[in-house]
Structures are given as structure tokens and as C-alpha cells.
Design a protein around this motif. Structure first.
Motif, PDB file in Angstrom:
ATOM      1  N   TYR A 167      -6.665   5.542  -1.791  1.00  0.00           N
ATOM      2  CA  TYR A 167      -7.622   6.462  -2.418  1.00  0.00           C
ATOM      3  C   TYR A 167      -7.951   7.585  -1.449  1.00  0.00           C
ATOM      4  O   TYR A 167      -7.944   7.388  -0.222  1.00  0.00           O
ATOM      5  CB  TYR A 167      -8.928   5.736  -2.758  1.00  0.00           C
ATOM      6  N   ARG A 168      -8.296   8.727  -2.012  1.00  0.00           N
ATOM      7  CA  ARG A 168      -8.736   9.865  -1.205  1.00  0.00           C
ATOM      8  C   ARG A 168     -10.205  10.143  -1.531  1.00  0.00           C
ATOM      9  O   ARG A 168     -10.560  10.317  -2.707  1.00  0.00           O
ATOM     10  CB  ARG A 168      -7.875  11.092  -1.494  1.00  0.00           C
ATOM     11  N   VAL A 169     -11.039  10.185  -0.516  1.00  0.00           N
ATOM     12  CA  VAL A 169     -12.470  10.425  -0.675  1.00  0.00           C
ATOM     13  C   VAL A 169     -12.772  11.883  -0.323  1.00  0.00           C
ATOM     14  O   VAL A 169     -12.302  12.391   0.707  1.00  0.00           O
ATOM     15  CB  VAL A 169     -13.282   9.479   0.234  1.00  0.00           C
ATOM     16  N   TRP A 170     -13.560  12.527  -1.183  1.00  0.00           N
ATOM     17  CA  TRP A 170     -13.862  13.953  -1.025  1.00  0.00           C
ATOM     18  C   TRP A 170     -15.367  14.157  -0.853  1.00  0.00           C
ATOM     19  O   TRP A 170     -16.167  13.535  -1.563  1.00  0.00           O
ATOM     20  CB  TRP A 170     -13.424  14.723  -2.261  1.00  0.00           C
ATOM     21  N   ARG A 179      16.836  12.660  -7.729  1.00  0.00           N
ATOM     22  CA  ARG A 179      16.992  12.764  -6.277  1.00  0.00           C
ATOM     23  C   ARG A 179      15.717  12.379  -5.523  1.00  0.00           C
ATOM     24  O   ARG A 179      15.780  11.864  -4.408  1.00  0.00           O
ATOM     25  CB  ARG A 179      17.422  14.179  -5.891  1.00  0.00           C
ATOM     26  N   HIS A 180      14.551  12.633  -6.135  1.00  0.00           N
ATOM     27  CA  HIS A 180      13.326  12.268  -5.416  1.00  0.00           C
ATOM     28  C   HIS A 180      13.227  10.755  -5.241  1.00  0.00           C
ATOM     29  O   HIS A 180      12.728  10.273  -4.224  1.00  0.00           O
ATOM     30  CB  HIS A 180      12.096  12.814  -6.148  1.00  0.00           C
ATOM     31  N   MET A 181      13.744   9.991  -6.216  1.00  0.00           N
ATOM     32  CA  MET A 181      13.740   8.540  -6.088  1.00  0.00           C
ATOM     33  C   MET A 181      14.764   8.078  -5.051  1.00  0.00           C
ATOM     34  O   MET A 181      14.522   7.145  -4.284  1.00  0.00           O
ATOM     35  CB  MET A 181      13.992   7.881  -7.435  1.00  0.00           C
ATOM     36  N   GLU A 182      15.914   8.728  -5.009  1.00  0.00           N
ATOM     37  CA  GLU A 182      16.915   8.390  -4.003  1.00  0.00           C
ATOM     38  C   GLU A 182      16.359   8.578  -2.592  1.00  0.00           C
ATOM     39  O   GLU A 182      16.657   7.803  -1.675  1.00  0.00           O
ATOM     40  CB  GLU A 182      18.155   9.271  -4.183  1.00  0.00           C
ATOM     41  N   LEU A 183      15.535   9.607  -2.433  1.00  0.00           N
ATOM     42  CA  LEU A 183      14.970   9.933  -1.124  1.00  0.00           C
ATOM     43  C   LEU A 183      13.680   9.172  -0.834  1.00  0.00           C
ATOM     44  O   LEU A 183      13.173   9.220   0.291  1.00  0.00           O
ATOM     45  CB  LEU A 183      14.697  11.435  -1.039  1.00  0.00           C
ATOM     46  N   GLY A 184      13.124   8.495  -1.858  1.00  0.00           N
ATOM     47  CA  GLY A 184      11.879   7.765  -1.670  1.00  0.00           C
ATOM     48  C   GLY A 184      10.672   8.659  -1.469  1.00  0.00           C
ATOM     49  O   GLY A 184       9.748   8.311  -0.733  1.00  0.00           O
ATOM     50  N   ILE A 185      10.673   9.807  -2.141  1.00  0.00           N
ATOM     51  CA  ILE A 185       9.565  10.753  -2.013  1.00  0.00           C
ATOM     52  C   ILE A 185       8.981  11.050  -3.386  1.00  0.00           C
ATOM     53  O   ILE A 185       9.575  10.734  -4.416  1.00  0.00           O
ATOM     54  CB  ILE A 185       9.996  12.067  -1.335  1.00  0.00           C
ATOM     55  N   GLN A 186       7.810  11.688  -3.384  1.00  0.00           N
ATOM     56  CA  GLN A 186       7.152  12.036  -4.638  1.00  0.00           C
ATOM     57  C   GLN A 186       7.777  13.274  -5.268  1.00  0.00           C
ATOM     58  O   GLN A 186       7.898  13.382  -6.472  1.00  0.00           O
ATOM     59  CB  GLN A 186       5.661  12.271  -4.392  1.00  0.00           C
ATOM     60  N   ASP A 192       0.823  -1.213   0.000  1.00  0.00           N
ATOM     61  CA  ASP A 192       0.000   0.000   0.000  1.00  0.00           C
ATOM     62  C   ASP A 192       0.857   1.262   0.000  1.00  0.00           C
ATOM     63  O   ASP A 192       0.428   2.316   0.452  1.00  0.00           O
ATOM     64  CB  ASP A 192      -0.958   0.014   1.201  1.00  0.00           C
ATOM     65  N   GLY A 193       2.091   1.145  -0.534  1.00  0.00           N
ATOM     66  CA  GLY A 193       3.004   2.277  -0.530  1.00  0.00           C
ATOM     67  C   GLY A 193       2.967   3.085  -1.816  1.00  0.00           C
ATOM     68  O   GLY A 193       2.110   2.897  -2.692  1.00  0.00           O
ATOM     69  N   LEU A 194       3.913   4.002  -1.928  1.00  0.00           N
ATOM     70  CA  LEU A 194       4.050   4.821  -3.128  1.00  0.00           C
ATOM     71  C   LEU A 194       4.370   3.946  -4.339  1.00  0.00           C
ATOM     72  O   LEU A 194       4.999   2.893  -4.212  1.00  0.00           O
ATOM     73  CB  LEU A 194       5.163   5.848  -2.942  1.00  0.00           C
ATOM     74  N   THR A 195       3.927   4.403  -5.515  1.00  0.00           N
ATOM     75  CA  THR A 195       4.261   3.685  -6.736  1.00  0.00           C
ATOM     76  C   THR A 195       5.446   4.312  -7.475  1.00  0.00           C
ATOM     77  O   THR A 195       5.811   3.852  -8.550  1.00  0.00           O
ATOM     78  CB  THR A 195       3.037   3.620  -7.676  1.00  0.00           C
ATOM     79  N   THR A 196       6.057   5.337  -6.900  1.00  0.00           N
ATOM     80  CA  THR A 196       7.258   5.938  -7.479  1.00  0.00           C
ATOM     81  C   THR A 196       8.326   4.879  -7.692  1.00  0.00           C
ATOM     82  O   THR A 196       8.644   4.106  -6.781  1.00  0.00           O
ATOM     83  CB  THR A 196       7.825   7.011  -6.535  1.00  0.00           C
ATOM     84  N   HIS A 209      -6.995   9.353  -6.385  1.00  0.00           N
ATOM     85  CA  HIS A 209      -5.897   8.618  -5.768  1.00  0.00           C
ATOM     86  C   HIS A 209      -5.324   9.461  -4.632  1.00  0.00           C
ATOM     87  O   HIS A 209      -5.440  10.687  -4.640  1.00  0.00           O
ATOM     88  CB  HIS A 209      -4.801   8.337  -6.798  1.00  0.00           C
ATOM     89  N   GLU A 210      -4.706   8.805  -3.675  1.00  0.00           N
ATOM     90  CA  GLU A 210      -3.889   9.512  -2.685  1.00  0.00           C
ATOM     91  C   GLU A 210      -2.578   9.901  -3.365  1.00  0.00           C
ATOM     92  O   GLU A 210      -2.048   9.161  -4.203  1.00  0.00           O
ATOM     93  CB  GLU A 210      -3.628   8.621  -1.482  1.00  0.00           C
ATOM     94  N   HIS A 211      -2.030  11.078  -3.040  1.00  0.00           N
ATOM     95  CA  HIS A 211      -0.827  11.565  -3.708  1.00  0.00           C
ATOM     96  C   HIS A 211       0.272  10.504  -3.712  1.00  0.00           C
ATOM     97  O   HIS A 211       0.611   9.931  -2.679  1.00  0.00           O
ATOM     98  CB  HIS A 211      -0.294  12.825  -3.011  1.00  0.00           C
ATOM     99  N   GLY A 212       0.794  10.228  -4.917  1.00  0.00           N
ATOM    100  CA  GLY A 212       1.893   9.295  -5.060  1.00  0.00           C
ATOM    101  C   GLY A 212       1.489   7.831  -5.108  1.00  0.00           C
ATOM    102  O   GLY A 212       2.343   6.970  -5.314  1.00  0.00           O
TER     103      GLY A 212
END
Length: 256
Positions: free
Chosen positions: A86-89, A132-139, A21-25, A243-246
Motif C-alpha cells: 500500500y502507498r500512504v499519502w 512483453r511486459h509479462m515476459e520482462l516481469g514488469i508493469q 508481497d510482489g507484483l500481481t501481474t 495500492h502501490e503500483h502493480g
């Protein structure tokens, strides 16, 4: 679990089972990933028109059929369960995050899959370009800009841009590589000073994670699918899902 190296279909299976359930980056290298929007059928035509009026921000991969959660962009792809989060609005405000939206899927729900920048990552890495964003594991960082999206019906708002810094000597190659992929937002929206986009401080993104350029790096900006989320939030729709961000829809569509 470590999802590195999984095919898109296998990754979706693990997501559906709840084992990822993590980021797909950085995952499913070489395949398109997509933003997801799910809204009532009565608004689907206007939202598609908004996407087509703003193709750099909202490259349309697929529009589903009302009430049908199965998508053609992937084998056995159930849009209710095959995204990590998922993000519900409600009334333009996010109210909860879910890992499965089957209980709230409606008979008139229509799903949209919109191209995402993540599809560029494998090609850039293969070219020896530092991410660098992939190295850091962030979006990465995302900003509301001063550019207005082209309105369509009830949908309007600012263009949202993603920013990623790259070594100055790599900027031309990054622009060329991403420019070949219109379904992944295409060429940069802007390169250089954020002031041109009405962005005051790269350390305070509106979404995502701060990732300011280091010495010797240049900020590069791409149109972002959150342009659609901003328009949805201000549209007056009482209910929609994104979707939830990332945490993206991973398709079976090759990037090239």
C-alpha cells in the motif's frame, strides 16, 4: 514464493500472511484485479461521482461501507491486509509504503475497488498474443496525457494512460479482446503516435517501467486508474491510501 497458479482466495491468504508481497501481474488468471483507493467518508460521495464521470479510467467494482474493511468482491477479503503493498499519502504526497494498513485504518475509512487492465492478460495470452511486459516481469509504462478527466467536486486532473506495445498484426485482435471488458478499462484510448495524447517520449514514463515499441510493434494506450490518484493528490485531502503500483487487489470476480 512462486504465486503462479494460486486462486484469488489463496493468493490473498499468502499476502495476508506475509509470504507474498510482489507484483500481481500475471497472477490469478481470469479474475479481475483492481486499483484501491481508501479515503475519509466525507469525500467518498464526490470520489464516486468522479469515478462514474470517468468510467473508462475508473470502472467502479465496489464501494465499501464506512469503517468496514471487509469487501464483497472476494471471500474473506480484508482490504487492510490483502494487498501486497500500500502507498500512504499525506497532503498529496506519498510518504510511506506498507504491507498492512490495519494500524492506520479509521472508523470512517471507505475503500474503493476500481477495475484494472491486468484482467485482460489471460485472454490475450490464450489468443497467442505476445505480452512483453509479462515476459520482462514488469508493469509497463504509464503517462499523464493532455486529456482532462471530467471533474466532480474537488476531484479533477489529467487522464493517465497505460501503454503496452503489440505486434502490428495483433493490434486489431488486442483492441477487440480488451473492448469486451469494460471493468478492465475496455477498448484502447488511442493506438499509434503518442503525440495525440501529449506524450513526448515513450522512454520516460511518468509511472511504471519504460517499454518502448520494438520494430514491427505499435504502441497501444488504455485509460488508467492512476487518473484517480492524480485527482486525489491535487484534491486537498490531507490523508488517503492507495495500492502501490502493480500491487493490486485480486478479486474473486471472473473476467468473463
Amino acid at each position: 514464493m512462486d504465486a503462479t497458479g494460486l486462486s484469488p482466495a489463496d493468493l490473498r491468504k499468502h499476502i495476508r500472511r506475509g509470504s507474498y508481497d510482489g507484483l500481481t501481474t500475471g497472477l490469478a488468471a481470469g479474475y479481475l484485479q483492481g486499483n484501491v483507493v481508501i479515503l475519509p467518508a466525507e469525500a467518498a460521495g464526490e470520489f464516486e461521482a468522479f469515478c462514474r464521470a470517468n468510467p473508462q479510467s475508473l470502472p467502479l467494482i465496489e464501494r465499501g461501507k464506512p469503517g468496514d474493511p471487509m469487501l464483497a468482491c472476494g471471500t474473506d477479503f480484508d482490504v487492510r491486509s490483502d494487498l501486497p503493498r500500500y502507498r500512504v499519502w499525506h497532503d498529496g504526497v506519498p510518504t510511506e509504503t506498507l504491507t498492512d494498513i490495519s494500524p492506520i485504518w479509521a472508523k470512517d475509512s471507505v475503500a474503493f475497488i476500481l477495475g484494472r487492465w491486468f484482467a485482460n492478460e489471460a485472454a490475450l495470452a490464450d489468443a497467442g498474443i505476445r505480452l512483453r511486459h509479462m515476459e520482462l516481469g514488469i508493469q509497463g509504462a504509464l503517462f499523464r496525457t493532455s486529456i482532462a478527466a471530467v471533474p466532480a467536486g474537488r476531484f479533477a486532473g489529467p487522464v493517465v494512460a497505460s501503454m503496452r506495445p503489440f505486434a502490428q498484426e495483433d493490434v486489431a485482435r488486442v483492441a477487440a479482446i480488451t473492448g469486451k471488458r469494460p471493468l478492465a478499462h475496455g477498448a484502447p484510448l488511442h493506438i499509434g503516435s503518442p503525440d495525440a495524447l501529449g506524450i513526448d517520449d515513450l522512454n520516460t514514463p511518468d509511472f511504471g517501467d519504460p517499454l518502448p515499441p520494438l520494430p514491427g510493434e505499435t504502441a497501444m494506450f488504455w485509460a488508467c486508474g492512476l487518473t484517480g490518484q492524480e485527482a486525489l493528490a491535487s484534491s486537498g485531502l490531507p490523508f488517503f491510501i492507495t495500492h502501490e503500483h502493480g500491487h493490486m487487489a485480486v478479486t474473486d470476480i471472473p473476467v468473463e
